[in-house]
Scaffold this active site. Structure first.
Site: not given
Ligand code: SAH
Length: 244
Positions: A11, A77, A190, A213
């Site tokens: 990011e 998400g 976070e 997502d």
């Molecule tokens: N790159 C990882 C997923 C990242 S998700 C993979 O390859 O699967 C974790 C990061 O994205 C965290 O920093 C959080 O703050 C954010 N995030 C994005 N979607 C999220 C979700 N559904 N639940 C929790 N955190 C999420």
């Protein structure tokens, strides 16, 4: 000096590519990059995921540099159907939805702080920068990228962002969170931790999240790719308009 934090290197890379670095310091397994970003004094740091990682990073940031405001950006998400992948959320309130010291304290209240939610200091300047970025959207993403990520007229939303040490990837997890915080727009890992530290240090805090997502079974798909190709460009585009 503005402190800029993201939880994933993907990011942040586009910000670092545009930073004129004057100094870097390494502390606590983090690298803090100080310099000029679009003619503003900033420090950029990548925190890693989760509330502890983010709190440790922002605390070190505030204690090592003369920071006047903290800006957090990253992916999240969606918890509401009205939010689509590629939409933006400007956080106005943050809650640590997984804090539960009941019955000693009400569910989600931070023990001994008498606070459950943290307000951001979001300015109309950030909203304007976001609106201007979305108006120019097609300049940032060509048709191929827009099609690939199904980015159609992304919108921005303002409201409640909730944080917890859990990657949310099922309808059941979403249901449990919304039962506690029905108005939450999006979930991440976070924001509310950084908001608490900024509250305690009395430093203005703003947060903007790109919906990556739907927090459901598909939420892990191609994450780093999305973060790199899409979220990083959003953050760079918005910050450029914000700082210029
Ligand atoms: N790159 C990882 C997923 C990242 S998700 C993979 O390859 O699967 C974790 C990061 O994205 C965290 O920093 C959080 O703050 C954010 N995030 C994005 N979607 C999220 C979700 N559904 N639940 C929790 N955190 C999420």
């Amino acid at each position: 000096m503005i402190g800029i934090i993201s939880a994933m290197p993907e990011e942040m890379q586009s910000l670092l590519d545009n930073l004129q670095v004057s100094k870097t310091i390494n502390k606590g397994k983090r690298t803090y990059y100080q310099g000029q970003l679009f003619n503003n004094d900033v420090v950029i740091v990548f925190s890693r995921w989760g509330k502890v990682a983010a709190s440790a990073t922002v605390t070190q940031l505030l204690n090592s540099f003369a920071i006047s405001e903290v800006f957090f950006s990253g992916v999240a998400g969606a918890l509401q159907k009205s939010l689509k992948i590629g939409d933006l959320v400007i956080g106005t309130t943050l809650i640590q939805y997984d804090m539960d010291a009941s019955p000693l304290y009400p569910d989600m209240e931070i023990p001994l702080l008498s606070k459950t939610s943290f307000e951001t200091s979001t300015t109309s300047k950030l909203e304007k920068a976001t609106q201007d970025f979305l108006a120019d959207f097609s300049k940032y993403f060509n048709l191929k990228t827009r099609k690939e990520f199904k980015l159609k007229n992304p919108k921005y939303h303002k409201g409640l962002v909730v944080s917890g040490d859990q990657f949310v990837n099922s309808k059941n997890k979403i249901r449990k969170i919304l039962k506690k915080v029905p108005d939450a727009l999006c979930v991440e890992m976070e924001g509310a931790a950084v908001a608490q530290v900024c509250y305690e240090y009395e430093i203005p805090f703003q947060i903007i999240r790109v919906i990556s997502d739907n927090a459901n079974d598909n939420s892990h798909i191609d994450f780093p790719y999305f973060a790199n190709e899409v979220a990083g460009k959003y953050i760079l585009g918005i910050l450029k308009k914000y700082l210029d």
